[in-house]
Design an enzyme around this catalytic site. Structure first.
Site, PDB file in Angstrom:
ATOM      1  N   ASP A 130      -5.710  -3.578  -6.814  1.00 29.13           N
ATOM      2  CA  ASP A 130      -5.714  -5.256  -6.737  1.00 29.13           C
ATOM      3  C   ASP A 130      -6.451  -6.160  -6.563  1.00 29.13           C
ATOM      4  O   ASP A 130      -6.299  -7.396  -6.333  1.00 29.13           O
ATOM      5  CB  ASP A 130      -4.089  -5.402  -6.274  1.00 29.13           C
ATOM      6  CG  ASP A 130      -3.887  -4.976  -4.592  1.00 29.13           C
ATOM      7  OD1 ASP A 130      -4.818  -4.232  -4.156  1.00 29.13           O
ATOM      8  OD2 ASP A 130      -2.830  -4.833  -4.112  1.00 29.13           O
ATOM      9  N   ASP A 150      -2.094   6.004  -2.657  1.00 31.48           N
ATOM     10  CA  ASP A 150      -1.527   4.645  -2.252  1.00 31.48           C
ATOM     11  C   ASP A 150      -0.673   3.753  -3.458  1.00 31.48           C
ATOM     12  O   ASP A 150      -1.406   3.863  -4.578  1.00 31.48           O
ATOM     13  CB  ASP A 150      -2.701   3.889  -1.666  1.00 31.48           C
ATOM     14  CG  ASP A 150      -2.762   3.871  -0.077  1.00 31.48           C
ATOM     15  OD1 ASP A 150      -2.245   5.110   0.363  1.00 31.48           O
ATOM     16  OD2 ASP A 150      -3.557   3.276   0.477  1.00 31.48           O
ATOM     17  N   HIS A 187      -7.638   0.639  -3.656  1.00 33.47           N
ATOM     18  CA  HIS A 187      -6.682  -0.314  -4.359  1.00 33.47           C
ATOM     19  C   HIS A 187      -7.048  -1.049  -5.282  1.00 33.47           C
ATOM     20  O   HIS A 187      -7.932  -1.696  -5.302  1.00 33.47           O
ATOM     21  CB  HIS A 187      -5.981  -0.985  -3.095  1.00 33.47           C
ATOM     22  CG  HIS A 187      -5.601  -0.402  -1.905  1.00 33.47           C
ATOM     23  ND1 HIS A 187      -5.173  -0.873  -0.639  1.00 33.47           N
ATOM     24  CD2 HIS A 187      -4.985   0.895  -1.812  1.00 33.47           C
ATOM     25  CE1 HIS A 187      -4.809   0.152   0.151  1.00 33.47           C
ATOM     26  NE2 HIS A 187      -4.527   1.023  -0.494  1.00 33.47           N
ATOM     27  N   ASP A 190       0.848  -1.245   0.016  1.00 34.12           N
ATOM     28  CA  ASP A 190       0.125  -0.015  -0.301  1.00 34.12           C
ATOM     29  C   ASP A 190       0.842   1.168   0.030  1.00 34.12           C
ATOM     30  O   ASP A 190       0.482   2.305  -0.674  1.00 34.12           O
ATOM     31  CB  ASP A 190      -0.928   0.102   1.144  1.00 34.12           C
ATOM     32  CG  ASP A 190      -1.905  -1.007   1.334  1.00 34.12           C
ATOM     33  OD1 ASP A 190      -2.020  -1.868   0.395  1.00 34.12           O
ATOM     34  OD2 ASP A 190      -2.415  -1.383   2.200  1.00 34.12           O
ATOM     35  N   CYS A 196      -1.281  -7.678  -1.485  1.00 41.38           N
ATOM     36  CA  CYS A 196      -1.292  -6.419  -0.606  1.00 41.38           C
ATOM     37  C   CYS A 196      -0.069  -6.441   0.658  1.00 41.38           C
ATOM     38  O   CYS A 196       0.699  -5.721   1.080  1.00 41.38           O
ATOM     39  CB  CYS A 196      -2.641  -6.345   0.246  1.00 41.38           C
ATOM     40  SG  CYS A 196      -4.059  -6.312  -0.590  1.00 41.38           S
TER      41      CYS A 196
HETATM   42  O1  DAV Z   1     -11.370  -5.413  -2.521  1.00 44.94           O
HETATM   43  O2  DAV Z   1     -11.439  -4.519  -0.558  1.00 44.94           O
HETATM   44  C1  DAV Z   1      -8.482  -4.905  -1.416  1.00 44.94           C
HETATM   45  C2  DAV Z   1      -6.961  -4.419  -1.601  1.00 44.94           C
HETATM   46  C3  DAV Z   1      -6.326  -4.139  -0.396  1.00 44.94           C
HETATM   47  N1  DAV Z   1      -4.964  -3.589  -0.511  1.00 44.94           N
HETATM   48  C4  DAV Z   1     -10.828  -4.666  -1.476  1.00 44.94           C
HETATM   49  C5  DAV Z   1      -9.384  -3.904  -1.884  1.00 44.94           C
END
Ligand code: DAV
Length: 371
Positions: A248, A197, A246, A119, A356
């Protein structure tokens, strides 16, 4: 920063990674020690229903209970064992006392954790870029990585931090609620200063893809564009997720010519035209979590159900995928990948899954264009 700094990695540069799929040699994996529930600031809690938001006010700033930490740590250990068995060098950040209250002239907060290195830090070629994170509770997260980054720097890596954000009250809409489905996107943050991020970006050699989100604004993307210069192109992709944070679990390049997208949040028609030469497949729906041991995870998860897309590529073929996600495992196998299942759902209350939870520091490969 000159462009030559990004063009190739001097051998033996300790940091070198251009894509999500070149053969993985070294990786930073998150640490759970001292993890604290992030603050109850609006940027964290806007997506909680009102009752949970009220309850959360009491819990925020306290340590995660052992009931959550212990099973997550067991799964983390197993994940690291798999990586090492596959020949990858694994490093971890230092333990930090995240409960400590820290202050700037404008505000005060406690910390969060170092479970998700993805992140806060972006590796592009031989450079580590510290991102200006929008969550106050994460403002000092870089402390946990200081020793590692210093070591990489001493051995020749480039190391940059984007302008440290003020994170003043003026950055946030304190009455923010996510837009109802089908309404125009709006965010808890505005454009008063650059923030992003690193996990809102994904790398395909000379082309990087980014989504705007509740932690990444247009100014943040502009800063990165200016910083990376002409060697790289940054393309914005549009998510229809009502509360994006995010990229990903939404837009996941797996290998040259292979892109996996989230069927709920990304439409193949709105992808940048350069994907015409790629094979784009929509990910399967997540499989429901088995009842029992994972009940607690269901209630405390900090991520969406689409965390099944949050896989980690070891190279163009091998992929680490969550063990309970049979549909995803079959989908990836059918697409020609060799899957390595690993149990990791207990990690989601700390903010993520395999992608992540990691930051690839070194992948063997050259800077190329894949389009
Ligand atoms: O789909 O809640 C997840 C990614 C967190 N770094 C989500 C995002």
């Amino acid at each position: 920063m000159t462009d030559t700094a990004h063009d190739s990695c001097d051998d033996p540069s300790p940091v070198c990674s251009y894509t999500e799929w070149d053969p993985l040699e070294e990786i930073i994996v998150g640490r759970l020690d001292g993890a604290v529930l992030p603050s109850s600031h609006i940027a964290v809690t806007y997506r909680f229903p009102p009752v949970r938001r009220l309850l959360y006010r009491v819990a925020a700033g306290h340590r995660y209970p052992g009931l959550l930490v212990r099973p997550a740590r067991r799964q983390l250990d197993e994940f690291m064992r798999i990586l090492e068995e596959e020949g990858v060098t694994v490093r971890q950040p230092d333990a930090v006392r995240w409960r400590t209250v820290f202050k700037t002239p404008l505000w005060r907060s406690r910390g969060f954790c170092s479970a998700c290195p993805r992140d806060g830090f972006l590796v592009v070629g031989n450079e580590i870029i510290e991102s200006p994170m929008a969550w106050r509770t994460r403002h000092f997260e870089g402390l946990a990585y200081r020793r590692l980054f210093q070591m990489y720097f001493d051995r020749g890596a480039h190391w940059t931090a984007a302008p440290r954000p003020e994170l003043a009250d003026a950055l946030y809409d304190r009455h923010y609620r996510p837009p109802p489905a089908g309404r125009p996107q709006r965010y808890v943050i505005n454009e008063s200063e650059p923030v992003f991020d690193a996990a809102d970006l994904t790398r395909c050699g000379r082309d990087l893809f980014v989504q705007r989100s509740n932690v990444t604004n247009a100014k943040g993307i502009d800063w990165l564009r200016g910083h990376l210069g002409d060697t790289y192109r940054i393309h914005e992709v549009e998510t229809t997720c009502p509360n994006p944070m995010h990229i990903d679990s939404t837009f996941v390049p797996l290998a040259p010519g292979k892109l996996m997208i989230n069927p709920a949040w990304m439409r193949s028609e709105s992808l940048p035209p350069l994907f015409k030469s790629w094979e784009v497949r929509t990910a399967p729906d997540p499989d429901p979590l088995p009842r029992g041991a994972l009940d607690l995870v269901r209630w405390t998860s900090m991520v969406s159900k689409w965390i099944n897309l949050n896989v980690l590529m070891l190279d163009e073929r091998r992929v680490i995928v969550e063990e309970t996600q049979g549909s995803m495992i079959r989908f990836l196998r059918d697409w020609g990948f060799e899957t390595i299942p690993c149990a990791f759902m207990h990690y989601t209350p700390f903010g993520g899954s395999f992608h992540c939870a990691t930051l690839d520091v070194r992948r063997r490969g050259e800077l190329q264009s894949y389009f």
